[in-house]
Design a protein around this motif. Structure first.
Motif, PDB file in Angstrom:
ATOM      1  N   ARG A   1       0.877  -1.229  -0.133  1.00  0.00           N
ATOM      2  CA  ARG A   1      -0.017   0.043  -0.149  1.00  0.00           C
ATOM      3  C   ARG A   1       0.647   1.260   0.027  1.00  0.00           C
ATOM      4  O   ARG A   1       0.398   2.297  -0.655  1.00  0.00           O
TER       5      ARG A   1
ATOM      6  N   LYS B   1       0.695   3.985  -3.212  1.00  0.00           N
ATOM      7  CA  LYS B   1       0.463   5.399  -3.079  1.00  0.00           C
ATOM      8  C   LYS B   1       1.352   6.139  -3.555  1.00  0.00           C
ATOM      9  O   LYS B   1       1.065   7.216  -3.959  1.00  0.00           O
TER      10      LYS B   1
ATOM     11  N   HIS C   1       1.602  13.452   2.061  1.00  0.00           N
ATOM     12  CA  HIS C   1       0.855  12.352   1.884  1.00  0.00           C
ATOM     13  C   HIS C   1      -0.769  12.607   1.927  1.00  0.00           C
ATOM     14  O   HIS C   1      -1.324  11.657   1.299  1.00  0.00           O
TER      15      HIS C   1
END
Length: 427
Positions: free
Chosen positions: A265, A269, A391
């Motif tokens: 993950r 991302k 992020h």
């Protein structure tokens, strides 16, 4: 994250086994000013925990919450704190309303689950809500799966710094794991997954890319990249035993599933940083191929047995610890965890370009979990703007907390060391 809330951090489930260790670590070891509270179902138990902490950094309050419903969590906890540390498991059984309340209230959330089916479920349900309300949700920031995620991040970071490229393949191995055993809550969680989720749902989450958003964001590259720098033979896959340079003899690891999903993950991302062909695999180091085969077949056999309800019932009756109980502090003094990993840079050369990472912690595994989640919360509290700028909001991973998190862990005797293998690089 609202700035006018009563608390910086609330520890929910502070009267449980992991929750107590988390509260103790927050009280004794965090020197930065933090206004925090503990929450649980029993006022008497919360008062006992608070009294035993006996620290200048003791909790500023205790919160009793009788039911884990969205309205009650929202009113009593989520809207009162900037960050919620959730130690109530099994998470699939109790904590979906907790995540929903945080996502809807714009409250940052961290937990120590290793329940991949549940994590996949809450991402699907609450990702957009968390982004809309500016909440950062970080599940699995305990022993599952922060060490693996930070090891992968550290390797990628070093390769980026030296050779200015991503990573193709990364192989990690639990080199040593000496533990006094799992807590009652951990065992109950593992057994509960077989009862709560269908075989189809459980099988879907065995895919190491099951939490990766890459396929949703970029269709120009391989959806689920296979290793390109090594191959396991049919016999090695069948027996589980194989060998990898610098890591030695390896076999199947019982904890690899959730760790691989979280690492992928992270990579999914940020594919431009990790590399679009990034692949991470995790195993367990063994003394010989024979040992590797025995461990592999034992794991397969036990997994099959636990899928049978009567056998699960028998196992529950023989559990050493009940939920809320776990190994004593004295029994964990000689516990130890070491992970070793090798990452291969995308830029192939005559002299292989790799990074070698070593993760080491000496102490109890639940003590490690307490340090991981508390220092994760402190990092998010102190460096929120930087983390969000890089992020964004929504469901992040432990590595999104960056070098500041790793530096705090280093001061807490959680050591992550990286070295390059190969030429001098281009930077």
């Amino acid at each position: 994250m609202a700035s006018n809330r009563d608390y910086d951090i609330i520890v929910l489930g502070a009267t449980g086994y992991t929750g107590k260790l988390t509260a103790e670590y927050l009280a004794k070891s965090v020197t930065e000013p933090v206004r925090w509270a503990i929450a649980g179902r029993s006022q008497s138990k919360l008062s006992d925990v608070a009294a035993k902490l006996n620290s200048s950094n003791a909790p500023a309050g205790t919160i009793v919450i009788s039911e884990l419903t969205v309205p009650e969590v929202t009113k009593l906890i989520a809207k009162k704190t900037k960050i919620l540390i959730n130690c109530i498991g099994p998470y699939h059984k109790y904590s979906t309303p907790v995540v929903q309340a945080c996502a809807e209230s714009g409250t940052h959330y961290l937990d120590v689950t290793g329940e991949t089916p549940w994590v996949r479920e809450i991402i699907t349900k609450f990702e957009e809500t968390a982004k809309k309300n500016k909440a950062v949700i970080i599940p699995e920031i305990g022993i599952e799966s922060a060490p693996s995620d930070l090891v992968a991040y550290s390797a990628v970071k070093r390769i980026r710094e030296i050779w200015d490229c991503g990573v193709m393949d990364m192989v990690a191995a639990v080199h040593e794991l000496k533990t006094s055993g799992a807590s009652g809550g951990t065992l109950a969680t593992g057994l509960g997954l077989f009862e709560h989720y269908s075989a189809k749902q459980l099988k879907a989450t065995t895919n190491p890319f099951c939490l990766s958003p890459l396929s949703e964001r970029d269709h120009r590259h391989t959806k689920y990249p296979a290793p390109t720098t090594y191959r396991r033979t049919f016999g090695e896959k069948l027996t589980g035993a194989w060998k990898y340079p610098l890591l030695g003899d390896l076999t199947t690891s019982v904890t690899a599933g959730p760790n691989q999903a979280i690492v992928h993950r992270s990579a999914g991302k940020f594919p431009y940083y990790y590399g679009f062909n990034f692949n991470y695999a995790e195993y367990m180091a063994v003394a010989s191929p024979i040992n590797g085969m025995l461990v592999h077949f034992l794991i397969v056999f036990l997994t099959f047995c636990l899928a049978i309800p009567p056998i699960r019932a028998i196992v529950k009756g023989f559990m050493k610890y009940k939920p809320g109980e776990g190994p004593t502090v004295e029994s964990t003094q000689d516990n130890r965890m070491e992970i070793r990993a090798v990452a291969v840079a995308e830029q192939l050369s005559k002299i292989p370009r790799k990074a070698f990472v070593n993760f080491l912690f000496e102490g109890g595994m639940y003590e490690l979990t307490a340090r991981l989640i508390v220092l994760g919360a402190i990092t998010l509290l102190k460096e929120q703007d930087k983390i969000v700028k890089t992020h964004g909001y929504g469901f992040l991973t432990p590595s999104s907390l960056g070098q500041g998190y790793i530096d705090r862990l280093d001061k807490a005797d959680v050591k992550i060391k990286v070295k390059q293998l190969g030429d001098l690089g281009s930077k």
